[in-house]
Design a protein around this motif. Sequence first.
Motif, PDB file in Angstrom:
ATOM      1  N   UNK A 231       0.841  -1.199   0.000  1.00 58.11           N
ATOM      2  CA  UNK A 231       0.000   0.000   0.000  1.00 58.11           C
ATOM      3  C   UNK A 231       0.876   1.248   0.000  1.00 58.11           C
ATOM      4  N   UNK A 232       1.913   1.233   0.811  1.00 59.86           N
ATOM      5  CA  UNK A 232       2.834   2.379   0.867  1.00 59.86           C
ATOM      6  C   UNK A 232       3.558   2.561  -0.461  1.00 59.86           C
ATOM      7  N   UNK A 233       3.863   1.468  -1.114  1.00 61.05           N
ATOM      8  CA  UNK A 233       4.523   1.542  -2.425  1.00 61.05           C
ATOM      9  C   UNK A 233       3.608   2.210  -3.444  1.00 61.05           C
ATOM     10  N   UNK A 234       2.301   1.875  -3.399  1.00 65.06           N
ATOM     11  CA  UNK A 234       1.331   2.513  -4.292  1.00 65.06           C
ATOM     12  C   UNK A 234       1.264   4.006  -4.009  1.00 65.06           C
ATOM     13  N   UNK A 235       1.243   4.355  -2.722  1.00 66.51           N
ATOM     14  CA  UNK A 235       1.192   5.770  -2.348  1.00 66.51           C
ATOM     15  C   UNK A 235       2.414   6.519  -2.863  1.00 66.51           C
ATOM     16  N   UNK A 236       3.575   5.942  -2.655  1.00 68.56           N
ATOM     17  CA  UNK A 236       4.816   6.621  -3.064  1.00 68.56           C
ATOM     18  C   UNK A 236       4.889   6.782  -4.570  1.00 68.56           C
ATOM     19  N   UNK A 237       4.503   5.748  -5.289  1.00 69.22           N
ATOM     20  CA  UNK A 237       4.558   5.836  -6.750  1.00 69.22           C
ATOM     21  C   UNK A 237       3.545   6.848  -7.270  1.00 69.22           C
ATOM     22  N   UNK A 238       2.399   6.949  -6.598  1.00 72.17           N
ATOM     23  CA  UNK A 238       1.368   7.901  -7.018  1.00 72.17           C
ATOM     24  C   UNK A 238       1.811   9.341  -6.785  1.00 72.17           C
ATOM     25  N   UNK A 239       2.638   9.567  -5.789  1.00 75.80           N
ATOM     26  CA  UNK A 239       3.155  10.919  -5.531  1.00 75.80           C
ATOM     27  C   UNK A 239       4.109  11.378  -6.626  1.00 75.80           C
ATOM     28  N   UNK A 240       4.674  10.405  -7.355  1.00 76.08           N
ATOM     29  CA  UNK A 240       5.660  10.744  -8.399  1.00 76.08           C
ATOM     30  C   UNK A 240       5.011  11.179  -9.700  1.00 76.08           C
ATOM     31  N   UNK A 241       3.681  11.047  -9.809  1.00 78.65           N
ATOM     32  CA  UNK A 241       2.989  11.352 -11.064  1.00 78.65           C
ATOM     33  C   UNK A 241       3.129  12.822 -11.438  1.00 78.65           C
TER      34      UNK A 241
END
Length: 553
Positions: free
Chosen positions: A543-553
């Motif tokens: 879940x944290x990985x999804x959050x972090x990757x989404x912040x990079x958009x």
Amino acid sequence: MSKENSKRDILVTNALPYANGPLHIGHLLEHIQSDIWVRYQRLIGNNCTYICGEDAHGTAIMLKAEENKLSPEELIEQVKISHMEDFLAFNISHDNYHTTHSEENRFFSEIIFTRLKEKGFIEEREIEQLFDTERQIFLSDRYVKGTCPSCGAEDQYGDNCEICSSTYSATDLIDPISVITETKPEIKKSSHLFFKLSDLKSEIKDWLDNALVPRQALNKLSEWIDGDLKDWNISRDEPYFGFKIPGYPGKYFYVWLDAPIGYLASHKNYLDKLDKAEDFDLYWGIDSKAELYHFIGKDIMYFHALFFPAMLLKSDFRQPSGVFIHGFLTVDGQKMSKSRGTFILASTYREILDPVYLRYYFAAKLGTGVDDIDLNLEDFCQRANSDLVGKFINIGSRTAKFINENFKNKLSKTVHNEALINEFIDRSSVISEAYENREFNKAIREIMFLADKANRYIDKMEPWVLFKDKKNKDLVQSVCTTSLNLFRLMAIMLSPVIPTLSEKIYLFLNIKFPQWNDMNKILLNHEIGVYKPLLTRIEMDKIEKIREKSKEL
């Protein structure tokens, strides 16, 4: 069309994703909702066709293509491929995925416009519009923002307010600003074509009285009809990407005219591929007996429940049987946000987690209302682990090993608790009704109730204890056979929601893909496959990985 009286002929559509960017999980909410219903209809034997496609016209497409140094056609094709890959990954079972930038759509748009004009429902008027002097372009509704004239909400688009749902003209906005150049637009006059919707109040009311539309939505739609129902501007000035209006130089069909007509176009394209062009009128003809349903978000119900049915009626096509409307998706209780890592693209999610979890979670939340639906990421993780892995998959994993290791993969000739199996079969009618009524949250509650019963049965029988005494060998085989039959029943019940996981279970059980009415068959003296882990728990680091990757958009 089906020949059997018992079979229903159903056509299902989704709102067409706009062809200027990638899909996010908000898009998936609607497609998963409709896909579950479509899969259920197919599972009970109905003839259910499911179509969609790209919404490919408008100013936004034109500007995005320019920004990317592409032609609009190249942009549309790129985005279409991306969208189709995401839909495939999330097991969305469209029969046809087309585009509104097609000859079929041009044909139907012109046919509908011509028929409306011939019947006196098109009128030309001079109006005032907002004009971006820096970009030298008339501003479409979505390229103007300002303060809502009805409720005072700021940062609202030029066609409707997301806060109070009011509709208005862009020129009614308070302190409008061009989204393109961030400048204050000027007002200019231009001649435009209007669909005389205000003349059709009684016809629209008649349709709403007979169509399936959520009660909450009906209240809002009734307000619009009983209030000042405005005629609809269906033309746009060049420069614009879309279809030119025959007989009106420099004018194009507004994207919202040809977008829903794209449903006809996609279906026609599909039937032509099957060499069944003659079936088109059986679905879209004025006397059609087939069922037609649109799954849409509440932000576009004005178009689907007022404009489109009225257009169809007055151009000699059938009207929808129903419009199923859902709310917006929030994440962790708030609007999706890149800074918080909750603006989650479909591609981001599927790179990290199996789509089965999201399909299940959305189903557990979806009912027939139009309230917003929240994806609480912590709850999402816990529910997937508790329900899918801890309850459902656990039934198979804790009993299959006894059959594999001690009975040469063979189920017993009898079951230990046939009454429990029959109770599950009897309960399937309640679950079936919930699916039919789109009460997926109720269906999930019922199935998880049965999963709890199955696990309590296994806990009570304790096959791992029984097996310590050799005289209980046949009993253990019979108990595990009972349990795996319950597992099979739940796999069928859940298959509209989690099709790929159910398919893995069918393969493990060594059975053909069953239909809903196959539930009354019990697997006896049957050889199953070797059990392998079917689904793992979600760890919070994913879940944290999804959050972090989404912040990079």
